[in-house]
Design a protein around this motif. Structure first.
Motif, mmCIF file in Angstrom:
data_model
loop_
_atom_site.group_PDB
_atom_site.id
_atom_site.type_symbol
_atom_site.label_atom_id
_atom_site.label_comp_id
_atom_site.label_asym_id
_atom_site.label_seq_id
_atom_site.Cartn_x
_atom_site.Cartn_y
_atom_site.Cartn_z
ATOM 1 N N THR A 1 0.836 -1.200 0.000
ATOM 2 C CA THR A 1 0.000 0.000 0.000
ATOM 3 C C THR A 1 0.870 1.249 0.000
ATOM 4 O OG1 THR A 1 -1.790 -1.143 1.145
ATOM 5 C CG2 THR A 1 -1.778 1.256 1.284
ATOM 6 N N GLU A 2 1.883 1.253 0.843
ATOM 7 C CA GLU A 2 2.758 2.424 0.910
ATOM 8 C C GLU A 2 3.567 2.585 -0.371
ATOM 9 O OE1 GLU A 2 6.223 4.293 3.775
ATOM 10 O OE2 GLU A 2 4.716 2.955 4.649
ATOM 11 N N GLU A 3 4.126 1.476 -0.893
ATOM 12 C CA GLU A 3 4.922 1.560 -2.118
ATOM 13 C C GLU A 3 4.093 2.055 -3.299
ATOM 14 O OE1 GLU A 3 6.579 -2.318 -2.819
ATOM 15 O OE2 GLU A 3 7.904 -2.212 -1.070
ATOM 16 N N GLU A 4 2.871 1.536 -3.428
ATOM 17 C CA GLU A 4 2.063 1.844 -4.601
ATOM 18 C C GLU A 4 1.294 3.151 -4.485
ATOM 19 O OE1 GLU A 4 -0.391 -1.369 -5.975
ATOM 20 O OE2 GLU A 4 1.311 -2.764 -6.070
ATOM 21 N N THR A 5 0.784 3.457 -3.296
ATOM 22 C CA THR A 5 -0.102 4.631 -3.161
ATOM 23 C C THR A 5 0.495 5.774 -2.360
ATOM 24 O OG1 THR A 5 -1.178 3.932 -1.096
ATOM 25 C CG2 THR A 5 -2.093 3.068 -3.182
ATOM 26 N N GLY A 6 1.514 5.500 -1.555
ATOM 27 C CA GLY A 6 2.064 6.531 -0.681
ATOM 28 C C GLY A 6 1.351 6.655 0.648
ATOM 29 N N PHE A 7 0.326 5.830 0.888
ATOM 30 C CA PHE A 7 -0.408 5.876 2.153
ATOM 31 C C PHE A 7 0.123 4.795 3.101
ATOM 32 C CE2 PHE A 7 -3.262 8.195 -0.538
ATOM 33 C CZ PHE A 7 -3.856 9.115 0.306
ATOM 34 N N ARG A 8 0.392 5.191 4.337
ATOM 35 C CA ARG A 8 0.838 4.255 5.369
ATOM 36 C C ARG A 8 -0.362 3.901 6.234
ATOM 37 N NH1 ARG A 8 5.771 6.425 8.136
ATOM 38 N NH2 ARG A 8 6.739 5.628 6.231
ATOM 39 N N VAL A 9 -0.857 2.690 6.051
ATOM 40 C CA VAL A 9 -2.017 2.229 6.821
ATOM 41 C C VAL A 9 -1.546 1.298 7.929
ATOM 42 C CG1 VAL A 9 -3.693 2.489 4.952
ATOM 43 C CG2 VAL A 9 -2.477 0.336 5.205
ATOM 44 N N HIS A 10 -2.226 1.375 9.061
ATOM 45 C CA HIS A 10 -1.870 0.526 10.193
ATOM 46 C C HIS A 10 -2.935 -0.522 10.449
ATOM 47 C CE1 HIS A 10 1.528 3.114 10.983
ATOM 48 N NE2 HIS A 10 0.724 4.154 10.881
ATOM 49 N N GLU B 1 -9.502 1.899 6.152
ATOM 50 C CA GLU B 1 -9.845 3.311 5.988
ATOM 51 C C GLU B 1 -8.555 4.114 5.843
ATOM 52 O OE1 GLU B 1 -13.218 5.170 7.948
ATOM 53 O OE2 GLU B 1 -13.367 3.344 9.164
ATOM 54 N N TYR B 2 -8.645 5.194 5.073
ATOM 55 C CA TYR B 2 -7.507 6.094 4.909
ATOM 56 C C TYR B 2 -7.985 7.527 5.064
ATOM 57 C CZ TYR B 2 -8.985 7.820 0.338
ATOM 58 O OH TYR B 2 -9.677 8.424 -0.677
ATOM 59 N N ASP B 3 -7.029 8.387 5.369
ATOM 60 C CA ASP B 3 -7.266 9.830 5.307
ATOM 61 C C ASP B 3 -5.954 10.489 4.921
ATOM 62 O OD1 ASP B 3 -5.733 10.548 7.696
ATOM 63 O OD2 ASP B 3 -7.418 9.773 8.859
ATOM 64 N N ARG B 4 -5.986 11.759 4.619
ATOM 65 C CA ARG B 4 -4.801 12.478 4.111
ATOM 66 C C ARG B 4 -3.625 12.454 5.087
ATOM 67 N NH1 ARG B 4 -4.241 12.173 -0.729
ATOM 68 N NH2 ARG B 4 -6.212 12.378 -1.779
ATOM 69 N N SER B 5 -3.893 12.347 6.390
ATOM 70 C CA SER B 5 -2.789 12.330 7.363
ATOM 71 C C SER B 5 -1.923 11.074 7.212
ATOM 72 C CB SER B 5 -3.339 12.412 8.794
ATOM 73 O OG SER B 5 -3.994 11.205 9.147
ATOM 74 N N MET B 6 -2.417 10.054 6.533
ATOM 75 C CA MET B 6 -1.669 8.808 6.348
ATOM 76 C C MET B 6 -0.762 8.844 5.119
ATOM 77 S SD MET B 6 -4.713 6.120 7.007
ATOM 78 C CE MET B 6 -5.368 5.776 8.617
#
Length: 192
Positions: free
Chosen positions: A101-110, A135-140
């Motif tokens: 998720t982080e590599e492809e989208t730039g979002f770090r989800v926990h 769930e995601y938001d811009r802060s991630m």
């Protein structure tokens, strides 16, 4: 030894990118007779995929990237819209999907939630796919995403209204199986 399968003899046909085997075996039919059969199986390992959704904004994060097999099968530009996904390698499914998720989208989800496991093409591919939602938001967002250059990834990140993504499934613009399954899961379970 299995009660329905015996004398399994795998033969490696290709071990270039992943492994393609032709497997000779005997299969016990429903009537009790044994029948010699051969099948090819492509082993690329197991994988994980995730639908990122923002309930407040009513949006989802998808990706668009070139997929050669779709190109050779008539997809004119070879581009496919998908949920983020990747192979487990040596990770467990949860760690894999967080990394991908982080590599492809730039979002770090926990917090990720596994919703089911599926074989997408069990007639020829061994892969078991673990499907998640989060769930995601811009802060991630920790960077722009886009994939890993040395893995030859060139991924466009798409943030779409959920209704638009569902309309793209209906119109045939989204044709990836795992993506359709996760979008339908979101609709059925009213995540958005």
């Amino acid at each position: 030894m299995n009660e329905r399968v015996r004398n399994v003899q795998p033969e490696v046909l290709s071990d270039n990118w992943y492994t393609l085997r032709k497997i000779h075996f005997e299969y016990r039919r429903a009537d009790g007779t044994w029948q010699a059969q051969s099948r090819e199986a492509y082993d690329r390992g197991n994988g994980a995929a995730i639908l990122l959704y923002n309930r407040t904004r009513g949006t989802v994060i998808l990706t668009r990237q070139f997929r050669m097999p779709t190109f050779v099968n008539g997809n004119p530009d070879g581009l496919l819209i998908e949920v983020p996904a990747g192979l487990l390698d040596r990770d467990n499914p949860e760690d894999c999907i967080r990394r991908e998720t982080e590599e492809e989208t730039g979002f770090r989800v926990h917090e990720v939630r596994k919703v089911f496991e599926t074989y997408m093409s069990p007639g020829s591919v061994t892969e078991l796919l673990y499907l998640f939602v989060a769930e995601y938001d811009r802060s991630m967002q920790v960077d722009d995403g886009g994939g890993i250059a040395h893995e030859q990834e060139d991924i466009e990140v798409l943030e779409l209204p959920f209704a638009q993504a569902m309309a793209m499934v209906a119109s045939g613009e989204i044709r990836d199986g795992k993506t359709i399954l996760l979008l339908q899961y979101a609709a059925l379970h009213q995540l958005l």
